[in-house]
Scaffold this active site. Structure first.
Site, PDB file in Angstrom:
ATOM      1  N   LYS A  93       0.826  -1.221   0.000  1.00 42.79           N
ATOM      2  CA  LYS A  93       0.000   0.000   0.000  1.00 42.79           C
ATOM      3  C   LYS A  93       0.855   1.263   0.000  1.00 42.79           C
ATOM      4  O   LYS A  93       0.572   2.230   0.703  1.00 42.79           O
ATOM      5  CB  LYS A  93      -0.974  -0.007   1.186  1.00 42.79           C
ATOM      6  CG  LYS A  93      -1.911  -1.219   1.196  1.00 42.79           C
ATOM      7  CD  LYS A  93      -2.841  -1.195   2.395  1.00 42.79           C
ATOM      8  CE  LYS A  93      -3.800  -2.384   2.378  1.00 42.79           C
ATOM      9  NZ  LYS A  93      -3.119  -3.668   2.645  1.00 42.79           N
ATOM     10  N   ARG A  94       1.890   1.253  -0.814  1.00 40.86           N
ATOM     11  CA  ARG A  94       2.834   2.358  -0.852  1.00 40.86           C
ATOM     12  C   ARG A  94       2.392   3.447  -1.823  1.00 40.86           C
ATOM     13  O   ARG A  94       1.635   3.201  -2.764  1.00 40.86           O
ATOM     14  CB  ARG A  94       4.217   1.863  -1.260  1.00 40.86           C
ATOM     15  CG  ARG A  94       4.872   0.897  -0.287  1.00 40.86           C
ATOM     16  CD  ARG A  94       5.206   1.572   1.039  1.00 40.86           C
ATOM     17  NE  ARG A  94       6.195   0.812   1.791  1.00 40.86           N
ATOM     18  CZ  ARG A  94       5.942  -0.032   2.764  1.00 40.86           C
ATOM     19  NH1 ARG A  94       4.693  -0.255   3.109  1.00 40.86           N
ATOM     20  NH2 ARG A  94       6.918  -0.668   3.394  1.00 40.86           N
TER      21      ARG A  94
END
Length: 266
Positions: A93-94
């Site tokens: 989830k960068r």
């Protein structure tokens, strides 16, 4: 071949759209693994041995590896999964901007695909999107109850935020490497999103411990047969009370989920 081409081949090879989430919560690992140098890696290796025949992909969540031993365990896990011909989707989830997001994108030197957060817009995702060989799954409609706090907000156009995210992801799919994360807990939204973006594969969490709709996950999650339905705790901790034989139950759980999902595949 890009990620989704490779995933297509993997799905056909094992006749499965199961994503096995490798989230080795250290508080739940079997006691006998504590003697190992890297207990999380020792746990994952046994899970992979037991489940790889049923896994279209492995999805380790970065949160369970963010310390020095954890990153070592993750690298070993990815290499071992690749040795079994199973691609790896890193649930990280960068996203950020500038050099920071370029650093994050280096994670794709190890993993085959990654989840990203669209909140900061396209420039925060560009280093991921420009990697033609990797898969990029954009958070769209998540399965957690609090997801509605932002994702359901109505824009001036009348559409909710999550539908705008889907539309943007479709525009960003210039390299045919973009998918969406869409939870299985609200099947009507899965159906609506599939109509809106017919060509984007979905990663569908929420079918395992969260009790999402398996039929909807398959019917609306796949685009031309390509997509993933994830279970983490429901598989990897299926044998939590079985001591040294824990992995056997995980293999059985992965096989059951594969069979359950295949009822709804064309």
């Amino acid at each position: 071949m890009n990620f989704f081409d490779r995933l297509h081949d993997r799905i056909r090879t094992v006749d499965s759209v199961v994503s096995v989430g490798l989230d080795p919560d250290q508080s739940r690992l079997p006691d006998h693994l504590a003697e190992h140098d890297l207990p999380r890696w020792a746990f994952n290796r046994r899970i992979i041995d037991a489940t790889h025949e049923h896994a279209a992909v492995y999805k380790p969540n970065a949160a369970f590896y963010e310390d020095s031993d954890g990153w070592r365990a993750l690298e070993e896990t990815i290499a071992y999964a690749h040795g079994k011909d199973v691609p790896v989707l890193l649930d990280a989830k960068r996203a950020d901007i500038g050099n920071t997001t370029r650093q994050y994108a280096q994670l794709l030197e190890k993993a085959d695909a990654i989840t990203v957060n669209p909140y900061m817009g396209r420039d925060s995702l560009q280093p991921f999107l420009s990697n033609e060989e990797a898969g990029v799954f954009v958070l769209c409609r998540t399965s957690n109850p609090g997801g509605s706090d932002i994702q359901d907000l109505e824009l001036e156009t009348g559409e909710p935020v999550y539908e705008r995210v889907a539309a943007l992801a479709d525009l960003w799919n210039e390299n045919d490497n973009v998918g969406l994360v869409v939870g299985a807990t609200k099947p009507e939204e899965l159906e609506d999103l599939r109509e809106q973006v017919p060509n984007l594969p979905f990663l569908v969490p929420g079918v395992g411990a969260q009790g999402g709709d398996a039929e909807a996950a398959v019917e609306y999650g796949l685009a031309d047969g390509v997509g993933l339905v994830n279970s983490s705790r429901g598989i990897i901790f299926a044998g939590e009370d079985d001591g040294e034989e824990f992995a056997k139950a995980s293999g059985q759980a992965a096989k059951r989920l594969k069979k359950r999902l295949n009822q709804y595949r064309d």
